[in-house]
Each structure stands twice: as structure tokens, then as C-alpha cells.
Design a protein around this motif. Structure first.
Motif, PDB file in Angstrom:
ATOM      1  N   TYR A  14      20.688  19.448  23.900  1.00 19.94           N
ATOM      2  CA  TYR A  14      19.130  19.361  23.347  1.00 19.94           C
ATOM      3  C   TYR A  14      19.805  19.500  21.777  1.00 19.94           C
ATOM      4  CZ  TYR A  14      14.642  19.727  22.207  1.00 19.94           C
ATOM      5  OH  TYR A  14      13.210  18.509  22.060  1.00 19.94           O
ATOM      6  N   LEU A  80      15.426  13.612  27.281  1.00 19.71           N
ATOM      7  CA  LEU A  80      15.340  14.850  26.291  1.00 19.71           C
ATOM      8  C   LEU A  80      15.324  16.358  26.805  1.00 19.71           C
ATOM      9  CD1 LEU A  80      14.334  14.162  22.639  1.00 19.71           C
ATOM     10  CD2 LEU A  80      15.681  14.357  23.413  1.00 19.71           C
ATOM     11  N   ALA A  84      17.181  19.573  28.078  1.00 24.82           N
ATOM     12  CA  ALA A  84      16.397  20.968  27.024  1.00 24.82           C
ATOM     13  C   ALA A  84      16.333  21.394  28.377  1.00 24.82           C
ATOM     14  CB  ALA A  84      15.749  20.632  26.763  1.00 24.82           C
TER      15      ALA A  84
END
Length: 342
Positions: A14, A80, A84
Motif C-alpha cells: 500500500y 487502494l 491496504a
């Protein structure tokens, strides 16, 4: 056992993707901020910071601000979130002696996609909750379009929503100015944001509509416990200060109890940065049973252990707590709340 229930971290993949974003001022700002806090991205540094607190200290992790929605188009922010969450799940899986769980990142640009990602994180990755923020592109989080998201988390029973503030310097201190000065947007603005978020949800009837929802408010419930007179007898007179032709702005969901009673249904943490007296006030307001140990690591001046150490010191010296109370705040409450197997 001490379970630090609100800690920030950037998983390696990430962080790499975040640092590759070159078309977002918000991304550039967090890139600069992260570069000064190695424990956010360097797990060796992180472990050394945690070692000070012994083998019974563990963290529940989430990604550091800003909200994903602020980092670009929806396609990017959905990607994203997946990166993550995969990264945090891997860290929890590989280091159970360090990390007791993680709260998933979601992008609320697309509420349906956010629900799907939260459910993937719960079911496939073992997330203990989700993190969300006090604004969506500057707008309120009691907007009706977000209620399916709240409902999706509430029906999972033992999952929590962590709430983090998110205004920046573009929120001016005064109407006549263009930007906030002296980082008032952070020092004071973030606490107002958390308090406004709580208030809007209370008057939107969140606890009437979803009585099983579990919402953890960062920074000890912000302003609310310190203004209990205004929140209590003050709001018991809701509408008395509003002209008759403007009463629509004070008409919310029909509540069956005093407003102050709903505020006490939030969970709060102990992230007071070493300020023991405000922490004491928050514990008295919300109760030991609604208070979770958390430090906000690693955003202290030492870049890792400082706020953990000072928060523990505050709790140890607090004479209103019994040993059983401390055990509950340190680990018992969050273990019961989330069904943690630690």
C-alpha cells in the motif's frame, strides 16, 4: 495483556502504491508526512518501538489518514482499499504476537463497493472492523446514502467502525480567511469534526435505527464529555434558540430518549497524548465499559513509543480506576466487543 485499539500503519504494498501517486496534492502531503515517521512503513522500526511494552502488548492497526476518497478517482481508491486490506491482513496473520487485528480501509465514493470490500475484509481476511472518516469530500456522514454502509457493519454484530477526523488547512478558521493558521485545523478542528460527526449521527437516529452498531470514536470522544452540560440540559432545550421559520434545521429522527443518553452509546479510546485529566473526564462520561485502550501510535514526538508510554502512565495513576477497570480498558472490553481470540 494490553491491546492498543487504534494504531496507524501503512502496509508495504500500500505504501508503495501511495508513493507512486503523483497527481494528488493530498497524496503528496501524506508522502511528506510519512517520510518523517519510519514506524508507519518500516516493520523493523515498528517492532523495536513495541518491544518496550513487553510480549503482552499488541495493536489493532488501520491505515493512516487521509481518507482514500481524497486520493483520486474511484477506480484508484477502490484498488487502494484492496491493497491496504490485503497488506494488513498479511501482517496480522504473520505477526499475531504483534497485531491483534485490523480495521479495513474502504472508499465511500461507491457505497456498494465499500460494503462489498468491508464484507470481503470480514469474511476472507478476518478484519475486526472498518475505519471511516468524519467527512466525505467535506460533506456530512449522516447523509442517508451512507446508512446502508452503517447497516452492513451493524448486522455483523462483533465488528466495529473506527472514526477518524480528516479536515485540513483548507478549512479556514474564519469566514474572512482562505486557510487555517497555526495548524488549528488539526489541534482544534479535528476534535470539532469528531464531535460534529457524533452529534449528526445521534440526531439522525443512528442508535434508534441500528441499536447494535458499535462505533469507536477516536481521541476519547473529542469535545463531547467536556461539554456535558451543553450536550445534556443544553440540548434538552433543542429548538429554543432557533427562530420558528428555521425549525427544519433542528428537526431530526424522532428520538425516544434525551440526546445525551445516545452519546453514551459510542465507544471511545484513550488517545489523549498523555493528557490524563481529560482522559479521566471521558472515562467518567462514557464509563469504563465503553472505553478502549489506544495510543494513536506512531504519531508522537518519538515516532512510535511515546504516546503508548504516556497513555499507560495515565491509566496506571488514575485513582478512579480499580485493577479490574484497568484490565477491562486495556484488553477486556475490546476482546469482548470484537470476540478476539488472544
Amino acid at each position: 495483556m494490553k491491546i492498543d485499539a487504534f494504531c496507524h500503519l501503512l502496509p508495504p504494498a500500500y505504501a508503495e502504491r501511495l508513493f507512486a501517486i503523483d497527481d494528488s496534492p493530498v497524496a503528496r502531503n501524506i508522502q511528506t508526512r510519512v517520510s518523517g515517521i519510519p514506524a508507519l512503513v518500516d516493520m523493523d522500526v515498528r517492532r523495536r518501538a513495541m518491544d518496550e511494552f513487553g510480549p503482552d502488548y499488541r495493536q489493532i492497526i488501520n491505515t493512516a489518514a487521509p481518507p482514500l476518497e481524497d486520493l483520486g478517482p474511484a477506480e484508484r481508491t477502490v484498488e487502494l482499499a484492496r491493497i491496504a486490506n490485503d497488506g494488513m491482513a498479511e501482517l496480522v496473520r504473520d505477526h499475531p504476537d504483534r497485531f491483534a487485528g485490523f480495521c479495513a480501509a474502504v472508499s465511500l465514493d461507491d457505497v456498494d463497493a465499500a460494503i462489498a470490500e468491508a464484507e470481503r475484509a470480514f469474511d476472507e481476511l478476518g478484519a475486526v472492523g472498518v475505519q471511516m472518516y468524519t467527512h466525505f469530500h467535506g460533506g456530512p456522514m449522516d447523509d442517508e446514502r451512507f446508512f446502508p454502509f452503517y447497516e452492513a457493519v451493524a448486522r455483523r454484530g462483533n465488528k466495529m467502525i473506527q472514526v477518524h477526523p480528516c479536515r485540513d488547512a483548507s478549512w479556514a478558521d474564519y469566514k474572512t480567511e482562505e486557510r487555517s493558521k497555526f495548524e488549528l485545523w488539526w489541534t482544534l478542528g479535528w476534535e470539532y469534526d469528531l464531535s460534529a460527526y457524533m452529534s449528526r449521527l445521534v440526531f439522525a437516529g443512528i442508535f434508534e435505527r441500528l441499536p447494535d452498531i458499535k462505533i469507536l470514536i477516536h481521541h476519547g470522544g473529542a469535545m463531547i464529555p467536556h461539554f456535558a452540560g451543553r450536550v445534556g440540559p443544553g440540548w434538552d432545550q433543542l429548538g429554543a434558540r432557533t427562530p420558528p421559520d428555521q425549525l427544519a434545521v433542528v428537526t431530526g429522527y424522532p428520538l425516544t430518549r434525551r440526546p445525551i443518553d445516545y452519546f453514551r452509546q459510542f465507544y471511545v479510546d484513550t488517545a489523549y497524548f498523555g493528557a490524563g485529566d481529560p482522559m479521566r473526564t471521558a472515562i467518567r462520561f462514557f464509563g469504563v465499559e465503553r472505553t478502549l485502550f489506544a495510543s494513536d501510535s506512531p504519531f508522537d514526538p518519538e515516532k512510535g513509543p511515546g504516546y503508548i508510554r504516556s497513555t499507560i502512565a495515565n491509566l496506571e495513576e488514575m485513582d478512579i480506576l480499580t485493577p479490574a477497570d484497568r484490565d477491562a480498558i486495556y484488553a477486556g472490553n475490546v476482546t469482548d466487543l470484537l470476540g478476539l481470540g488472544v
